[in-house]
Enzyme design. Structure first.
Site, PDB file in Angstrom:
ATOM      1  N   SER A   1       0.832  -1.202   0.000  1.00 23.33           N
ATOM      2  CA  SER A   1       0.000   0.000   0.000  1.00 23.33           C
ATOM      3  C   SER A   1       0.866   1.252   0.000  1.00 23.33           C
ATOM      4  O   SER A   1       1.995   1.248   0.529  1.00 23.33           O
ATOM      5  CB  SER A   1      -0.895   0.001   1.252  1.00 23.33           C
TER       6      SER A   1
ATOM      7  N   THR B   1       0.323   3.535   1.848  1.00 23.97           N
ATOM      8  CA  THR B   1       0.372   3.981   3.239  1.00 23.97           C
ATOM      9  C   THR B   1       1.703   3.642   3.902  1.00 23.97           C
ATOM     10  O   THR B   1       1.944   4.066   5.034  1.00 23.97           O
ATOM     11  CB  THR B   1      -0.770   3.353   4.067  1.00 23.97           C
TER      12      THR B   1
ATOM     13  N   TYR C   1      -2.519  -0.140  10.229  1.00 26.75           N
ATOM     14  CA  TYR C   1      -2.694  -0.840   8.951  1.00 26.75           C
ATOM     15  C   TYR C   1      -1.452  -0.683   8.077  1.00 26.75           C
ATOM     16  O   TYR C   1      -0.890  -1.665   7.580  1.00 26.75           O
ATOM     17  CB  TYR C   1      -3.918  -0.298   8.215  1.00 26.75           C
TER      18      TYR C   1
ATOM     19  N   LYS D   1       1.697  -3.442   6.695  1.00 28.22           N
ATOM     20  CA  LYS D   1       2.195  -3.596   5.326  1.00 28.22           C
ATOM     21  C   LYS D   1       3.714  -3.385   5.281  1.00 28.22           C
ATOM     22  O   LYS D   1       4.443  -4.137   4.616  1.00 28.22           O
ATOM     23  CB  LYS D   1       1.496  -2.605   4.393  1.00 28.22           C
TER      24      LYS D   1
ATOM     25  N   GLY E   1      -3.524  14.703   9.738  1.00 25.96           N
ATOM     26  CA  GLY E   1      -2.585  13.877   8.981  1.00 25.96           C
ATOM     27  C   GLY E   1      -2.753  13.929   7.481  1.00 25.96           C
ATOM     28  O   GLY E   1      -1.869  13.495   6.746  1.00 25.96           O
TER      29      GLY E   1
END
Length: 344
Positions: free
Chosen positions: A124, A126, A148, A152, A293
């Protein structure tokens, strides 16, 4: 050639399975259906006319995972299974760490036992730090800001360590940006369940009357219209990226990360306006405060995937919105309606 697709009944998984089947691969799907639907696999059979071997399996169940490899001649794995809601991960971090990391650990141990060392991992965007604004390359600083994303990133590091220990492994880490849209048939698509976390399914549910209005988080960013800009990629383009990654994995060794995005950014208001144009529906929205954020602009630099995988996104914003709308219009309650009727 048989490919095991974990999480293959989900949104990205089902589209990836469709492209695999259309390209002549045999597939084996492992999914615990906790955030997906068996109906998607039935529809894949309808669309392709090809068989799908399915296991209702949780990756935390080692014996069941081993049974898949015992009963099938698996050549490679596309690993998409995992919990994926950012907000939920903040509320339930241990749940996410246990499921995503331990499930991947068990999968890799079983793959190693059966000498299957070709993997495409669903990572991801992220994994990147949130301090950057603009184009993100694979060399941009890493540092996830939620559990999350950290799962990853930790899995990526685990897979790199695995290759260091055994150079026979070939692993592609695919860092997705913002998947949207659905297959042009409207038969498979995104069915988030409950209130959507992502922009496009929220827009489509407003358009179909399930939700009253959309909240736009901030209109005072330094962007052309003041709303945040993100890289939205059509899910079919994303699925095709997995095919290119599998092709590379079968012919090389090593671990490489690839951004899968369009390299273009679209603002929230651009997405709303485009969706209104293709659907003919008005999307009411209200401006609310920024989310902590969030940054102004974030999009992929996909040049590495273009060069090394021979892959590039082909579908634009209009096609993304039109396909998302077609899915929602024909499946107003997602797969749920089909599931209920199939029980009668």
């Amino acid at each position: 050639m048989a490919i095991l697709v974990t999480g293959g009944a989900g949104y990205i998984g089902s589209h990836t399975c469709l492209e695999l089947l259309n390209s002549g691969y045999e597939i084996v799907v492992a999914d615990n259906l906790s955030n997906s639907h068996i109906v998607s696999l039935r529809r894949l059979r309808e669309l392709t006319g090809k068989p799908i071997t399915f296991y209702n399996v949780d990756l935390l169940d080692r014996d069941s995972v081993e049974a898949i490899f015992l009963e099938n001649n698996i050549d490679a794995v596309i690993h998409l299974a995992g919990y994926k809601a950012v907000g939920e991960s903040v509320q339930m971090p241990l749940h996410y760490y246990h499921n995503n990391i331990t499930g991947t650990l068990i999968l890799c141990q079983v793959m190693q036992k059966f000498d299957v060392k070709r993997m495409v991992f669903s990572s991801s965007a992220t994994v990147y730090t949130s301090v950057e604004s603009g184009a993100i390359s694979e060399d941009s600083p890493l540092g996830a800001t939620n559990p999350y994303g950290r799962t990853k990133l930790m899995i990526e590091e685990m897979l790199r360590d695995l290759y260091v220990s055994d150079h026979d492994w070939s692993i592609s880490l695919l860092r997705y940006f913002n998947p949207v849209g659905s297959h042009v048939s409207g038969r498979i698509g995104e069915d988030p369940g409950g209130i959507p976390n992502n922009l496009t399914p929220y827009i489509t549910q407003v358009a179909v009357g399930k939700l009253k209005s959309l909240r736009v988080f901030g209109n005072d960013y330094p962007t052309p219209d003041g709303t945040g800009v993100r890289d939205y990629i059509h899910v079919v383009d994303l699925a095709l990226g997995h095919l290119k990654a599998i092709e590379k994995a079968m012919s090389t060794t090593g671990v490489e990360a690839y951004n899968l995005g369009t390299g273009k950014g679209y603002s929230v208001l651009e997405m709303i306006r485009t969706f209104e144009q293709v659907s003919g529906r008005k999307i009411p929205y209200t401006i609310v405060d920024r989310r902590p954020g969030d940054i102004a602009v974030c999009y992929a630099d996909p040049s590495k995937a273009i060069k090394e995988l021979g892959w590039a996104a082909q579908r634009g914003i209009e096609e993304m919105c039109a396909d998302a709308w077609r899915w929602q219009l024909h499946n107003p309650n997602g797969y749920e309606e089909m599931e209920q009727s199939s029980l009668v």
